[in-house]
Design an enzyme around this catalytic site. Structure first.
Site, PDB file in Angstrom:
ATOM      1  CG  ASP A  17      47.036  29.686  41.381  1.00 34.76           C
ATOM      2  OD1 ASP A  17      46.057  28.926  41.300  1.00 34.76           O
ATOM      3  OD2 ASP A  17      47.034  30.730  42.077  1.00 34.76           O
ATOM      4  CG  HIS A  68      45.865  32.164  37.599  1.00 35.92           C
ATOM      5  ND1 HIS A  68      45.279  32.783  38.675  1.00 35.92           N
ATOM      6  CD2 HIS A  68      47.200  32.170  37.853  1.00 35.92           C
ATOM      7  CE1 HIS A  68      46.207  33.125  39.548  1.00 35.92           C
ATOM      8  NE2 HIS A  68      47.388  32.789  39.065  1.00 35.92           N
ATOM      9  CG  HIS A  72      50.272  35.500  36.671  1.00 33.79           C
ATOM     10  ND1 HIS A  72      50.900  36.263  37.626  1.00 33.79           N
ATOM     11  CD2 HIS A  72      49.731  34.458  37.331  1.00 33.79           C
ATOM     12  CE1 HIS A  72      50.749  35.705  38.807  1.00 33.79           C
ATOM     13  NE2 HIS A  72      50.028  34.605  38.665  1.00 33.79           N
ATOM     14  CG  HIS A 163      52.264  28.498  42.657  1.00 26.71           C
ATOM     15  ND1 HIS A 163      52.169  28.546  44.028  1.00 26.71           N
ATOM     16  CD2 HIS A 163      51.668  29.629  42.186  1.00 26.71           C
ATOM     17  CE1 HIS A 163      51.539  29.668  44.393  1.00 26.71           C
ATOM     18  NE2 HIS A 163      51.232  30.337  43.291  1.00 26.71           N
TER      19      HIS A 163
END
Length: 209
Positions: A17, A68, A72, A163
């Site tokens: 991510d 995503h 964010h 990540h």
């Protein structure tokens, strides 16, 4: 979350991510290529727009590039109009960079609101969460600690969330370096235990059988 029952072997899906990040993502792609592992990258739209070559490399090397969100943002403080613009902006960026819209979506922090499922469905995407995290974004995370958590928490069919960026999305500075070093140790270890890394497409194809 799936529980590790002590049985070794099975399928794992590796996902990342918050990227891409020019400082880390290329090194991670090098490692995945060396280990011949397909992964899924859930990219933040604004990051993807700044690093188009990395996004295109992901796809060219057989990885899935999912959405995503554009920046964010927490869905709990996002309005209908913001969510609509968010999904449309991500679709536009993915289409411009890869010639097609994203097929998978992961909400930031896994948080959804009343509109998330609506826009996922309208854009013919599949929402993907995870089974295993290793808290690799934290300032107090260590390479050894990440490896230990992965080894203890995985089981057959687990989707792992790590990540490859995150300093502007809640992660500690330099955290992806620890993640990459941990994977250099964990991947051979997990393979030795009989685990096989598969793509999200293969995972969902199997789930449909």
């Amino acid at each position: 979350m799936r529980q590790n029952t002590g049985n070794c072997g099975g399928r794992l899906v590796l996902t990342f991510d918050d990227g891409p990040d020019g400082r880390y993502t290329g090194t991670l792609l090098d490692l995945l290529k060396e280990e011949q592992i397909p992964a899924a990258f859930f990219v933040v739209g604004n990051h993807a727009a700044k690093e188009p070559e990395l996004v295109q490399r992901m796809a060219a090397e057989g990885h899935i590039v999912g959405s995503h969100s554009i920046e964010h943002r927490n869905a709990l403080i996002s309005t209908y109009s913001y969510m609509k613009r968010d999904f449309e902006a991500c679709r536009k960026i993915h289409t411009e960079l890869l010639g097609r819209p994203p097929r998978y979506f992961r909400p930031p922090w896994g948080i959804r609101n009343l509109f998330t499922r609506k826009f996922v469905k309208e854009q013919d995407m599949r929402m993907v969460l995870w089974d295993v995290m290793a808290q690799d974004w934290r300032a107090d995370a260590s390479t050894v600690g990440i490896v230990k958590k992965l080894r203890e928490r995985v089981s057959d069919g687990a989707i792992i969330c790590l990540h490859d960026a995150g300093e502007d999305t809640g992660g500690a500075a330099g955290a992806p370096l620890k993640t990459i070093k941990a994977l250099e140790l964990a991947i051979p270890d997990l393979k030795a235990l009989g685990y096989r890394f598969i793509s999200l497409d293969e995972y969902f194809a199997g789930a449909a059988l």
